[in-house]
Motif scaffolding. Sequence first.
Motif, PDB file in Angstrom:
ATOM      1  N   VAL A  91      24.300  45.336 -40.938  1.00  0.00           N
ATOM      2  CA  VAL A  91      25.460  45.459 -41.825  1.00  0.00           C
ATOM      3  C   VAL A  91      26.097  46.823 -41.624  1.00  0.00           C
ATOM      4  CG1 VAL A  91      26.295  45.373 -44.208  1.00  0.00           C
ATOM      5  CG2 VAL A  91      24.325  43.976 -43.518  1.00  0.00           C
ATOM      6  N   SER A  92      27.417  46.845 -41.448  1.00  0.00           N
ATOM      7  CA  SER A  92      28.159  48.091 -41.323  1.00  0.00           C
ATOM      8  C   SER A  92      29.043  48.277 -42.545  1.00  0.00           C
ATOM      9  CB  SER A  92      29.027  48.075 -40.051  1.00  0.00           C
ATOM     10  OG  SER A  92      28.230  47.965 -38.891  1.00  0.00           O
ATOM     11  N   LEU A  93      28.964  49.469 -43.137  1.00  0.00           N
ATOM     12  CA  LEU A  93      29.738  49.789 -44.336  1.00  0.00           C
ATOM     13  C   LEU A  93      30.652  50.967 -44.046  1.00  0.00           C
ATOM     14  CD1 LEU A  93      26.894  49.603 -47.009  1.00  0.00           C
ATOM     15  CD2 LEU A  93      28.560  47.833 -46.467  1.00  0.00           C
ATOM     16  N   ALA A  94      31.878  50.864 -44.541  1.00  0.00           N
ATOM     17  CA  ALA A  94      32.848  51.925 -44.306  1.00  0.00           C
ATOM     18  C   ALA A  94      32.510  53.177 -45.102  1.00  0.00           C
ATOM     19  CB  ALA A  94      34.258  51.444 -44.647  1.00  0.00           C
ATOM     20  N   GLU A  95      31.870  53.031 -46.244  1.00  0.00           N
ATOM     21  CA  GLU A  95      31.553  54.167 -47.087  1.00  0.00           C
ATOM     22  C   GLU A  95      30.064  54.204 -47.377  1.00  0.00           C
ATOM     23  OE1 GLU A  95      33.872  54.072 -50.605  1.00  0.00           O
ATOM     24  OE2 GLU A  95      35.795  54.017 -49.563  1.00  0.00           O
ATOM     25  N   GLY A  96      29.429  55.336 -47.096  1.00  0.00           N
ATOM     26  CA  GLY A  96      27.995  55.466 -47.310  1.00  0.00           C
ATOM     27  C   GLY A  96      27.607  55.368 -48.771  1.00  0.00           C
ATOM     28  N   SER A  97      28.507  55.716 -49.684  1.00  0.00           N
ATOM     29  CA  SER A  97      28.164  55.711 -51.096  1.00  0.00           C
ATOM     30  C   SER A  97      27.910  54.313 -51.626  1.00  0.00           C
ATOM     31  CB  SER A  97      29.284  56.376 -51.902  1.00  0.00           C
ATOM     32  OG  SER A  97      30.506  55.681 -51.723  1.00  0.00           O
ATOM     33  N   ALA A  98      28.366  53.280 -50.900  1.00  0.00           N
ATOM     34  CA  ALA A  98      28.180  51.902 -51.351  1.00  0.00           C
ATOM     35  C   ALA A  98      26.849  51.324 -50.895  1.00  0.00           C
ATOM     36  CB  ALA A  98      29.326  51.022 -50.835  1.00  0.00           C
ATOM     37  N   PHE A  99      26.137  52.047 -50.049  1.00  0.00           N
ATOM     38  CA  PHE A  99      24.920  51.502 -49.473  1.00  0.00           C
ATOM     39  C   PHE A  99      23.841  51.260 -50.522  1.00  0.00           C
ATOM     40  CE2 PHE A  99      20.720  52.313 -47.518  1.00  0.00           C
ATOM     41  CZ  PHE A  99      20.650  51.189 -46.729  1.00  0.00           C
ATOM     42  N   ALA A 104      20.253  47.612 -53.419  1.00  0.00           N
ATOM     43  CA  ALA A 104      19.619  47.168 -54.660  1.00  0.00           C
ATOM     44  C   ALA A 104      19.865  45.684 -54.901  1.00  0.00           C
ATOM     45  CB  ALA A 104      20.156  47.985 -55.834  1.00  0.00           C
ATOM     46  N   ALA A 105      21.083  45.224 -54.609  1.00  0.00           N
ATOM     47  CA  ALA A 105      21.408  43.812 -54.803  1.00  0.00           C
ATOM     48  C   ALA A 105      20.620  42.925 -53.846  1.00  0.00           C
ATOM     49  CB  ALA A 105      22.912  43.600 -54.616  1.00  0.00           C
ATOM     50  N   LEU A 106      20.425  43.388 -52.615  1.00  0.00           N
ATOM     51  CA  LEU A 106      19.669  42.607 -51.635  1.00  0.00           C
ATOM     52  C   LEU A 106      18.189  42.550 -51.992  1.00  0.00           C
ATOM     53  CD1 LEU A 106      21.333  43.828 -48.314  1.00  0.00           C
ATOM     54  CD2 LEU A 106      21.805  41.742 -49.609  1.00  0.00           C
ATOM     55  N   VAL A 107      17.668  43.650 -52.511  1.00  0.00           N
ATOM     56  CA  VAL A 107      16.269  43.673 -52.936  1.00  0.00           C
ATOM     57  C   VAL A 107      16.048  42.701 -54.088  1.00  0.00           C
ATOM     58  CG1 VAL A 107      14.487  45.098 -54.028  1.00  0.00           C
ATOM     59  CG2 VAL A 107      15.802  45.992 -52.110  1.00  0.00           C
ATOM     60  N   ASP A 108      17.018  42.587 -54.984  1.00  0.00           N
ATOM     61  CA  ASP A 108      16.906  41.633 -56.097  1.00  0.00           C
ATOM     62  C   ASP A 108      16.742  40.208 -55.580  1.00  0.00           C
ATOM     63  OD1 ASP A 108      17.065  43.552 -58.051  1.00  0.00           O
ATOM     64  OD2 ASP A 108      19.234  43.365 -58.333  1.00  0.00           O
ATOM     65  N   ASP A 113      10.175  40.767 -49.073  1.00  0.00           N
ATOM     66  CA  ASP A 113      10.417  40.047 -47.823  1.00  0.00           C
ATOM     67  C   ASP A 113      11.501  40.731 -47.001  1.00  0.00           C
ATOM     68  OD1 ASP A 113       8.528  38.142 -48.376  1.00  0.00           O
ATOM     69  OD2 ASP A 113       9.941  36.709 -49.256  1.00  0.00           O
ATOM     70  N   LEU A 114      12.163  41.710 -47.598  1.00  0.00           N
ATOM     71  CA  LEU A 114      13.228  42.414 -46.900  1.00  0.00           C
ATOM     72  C   LEU A 114      12.720  43.750 -46.378  1.00  0.00           C
ATOM     73  CD1 LEU A 114      16.307  42.291 -46.223  1.00  0.00           C
ATOM     74  CD2 LEU A 114      16.687  43.596 -48.325  1.00  0.00           C
ATOM     75  N   GLY A 115      12.955  44.017 -45.104  1.00  0.00           N
ATOM     76  CA  GLY A 115      12.545  45.277 -44.501  1.00  0.00           C
ATOM     77  C   GLY A 115      13.759  46.036 -43.983  1.00  0.00           C
ATOM     78  N   LEU A 116      13.623  47.337 -43.916  1.00  0.00           N
ATOM     79  CA  LEU A 116      14.688  48.201 -43.404  1.00  0.00           C
ATOM     80  C   LEU A 116      14.215  48.830 -42.103  1.00  0.00           C
ATOM     81  CD1 LEU A 116      17.433  49.631 -43.798  1.00  0.00           C
ATOM     82  CD2 LEU A 116      16.211  51.368 -45.130  1.00  0.00           C
ATOM     83  N   ASP A 117      14.816  48.448 -40.983  1.00  0.00           N
ATOM     84  CA  ASP A 117      14.431  48.992 -39.686  1.00  0.00           C
ATOM     85  C   ASP A 117      15.060  50.358 -39.448  1.00  0.00           C
ATOM     86  OD1 ASP A 117      12.818  46.868 -39.065  1.00  0.00           O
ATOM     87  OD2 ASP A 117      14.363  45.772 -37.981  1.00  0.00           O
ATOM     88  N   LEU A 185      19.578  55.055 -54.342  1.00  0.00           N
ATOM     89  CA  LEU A 185      19.607  55.538 -52.975  1.00  0.00           C
ATOM     90  C   LEU A 185      20.998  55.408 -52.388  1.00  0.00           C
ATOM     91  CD1 LEU A 185      18.087  56.483 -50.413  1.00  0.00           C
ATOM     92  CD2 LEU A 185      17.743  54.069 -49.871  1.00  0.00           C
ATOM     93  N   ASP A 186      21.541  56.517 -51.897  1.00  0.00           N
ATOM     94  CA  ASP A 186      22.828  56.522 -51.243  1.00  0.00           C
ATOM     95  C   ASP A 186      22.724  57.360 -49.982  1.00  0.00           C
ATOM     96  OD1 ASP A 186      24.443  54.913 -52.934  1.00  0.00           O
ATOM     97  OD2 ASP A 186      24.529  56.539 -54.388  1.00  0.00           O
TER      98      ASP A 186
END
Length: 205
Positions: A91-99, A104-108, A113-117, A185-186
Amino acid sequence: MDEGITVTGVGRVAVTPDQVQARLRLQCTGTDVAEAVSALTTRTDALLAVIRERGVRREDVLTAGLHVEPHWSDRGGGQRDGFVATHAITVSLAEGSAFGELLAALVDVAGNDLGLDSVEQQVADATEQWGQARQAAFTDACERAQQFAQLAGRRLGPVASVHERSSGPADDSPRIALASLNRGLDVQSGSATITAAVTVFWHWE
């Protein structure tokens, strides 16, 4: 062998990243391959729905790397107790502050089962900066070559060849569980440096 001089010049340009790219990994288990893949498909669709709800453009999301392998029992003895299906999502985001909010929404939805490479800050379009870095590198090579020629009591002739060397950083970021991460986390935009290196060969006059 042609007589001449070969010199490498380096050019650096500072840039401010304006994009964050996160490489996520989702995995689901099942008693057989079909069940594992079915669970992964359902969970992936749910994650993509959340990503779209957050306003991420379709072209900024890449899904790839479907992989299925046996899952072995923790009890040992070489007993297979199911299968694990894994899917990579970038996923690419234009603004880092939205990360942080997106994470948090994806973890919910996916929990552990979700990992961050990896999380990388990038410049969406660095064409101009690369041009500046290459120009600086070539100028640096010319200045070095002129100095060496003067020291050797020679005069530079025409340029015979120009070779650019470039390489990307190795991605060795560890995979981590996300459910325990701070919801605030941002990613704060910092600074980075684009480095170009060119090797130039001149004939002597």
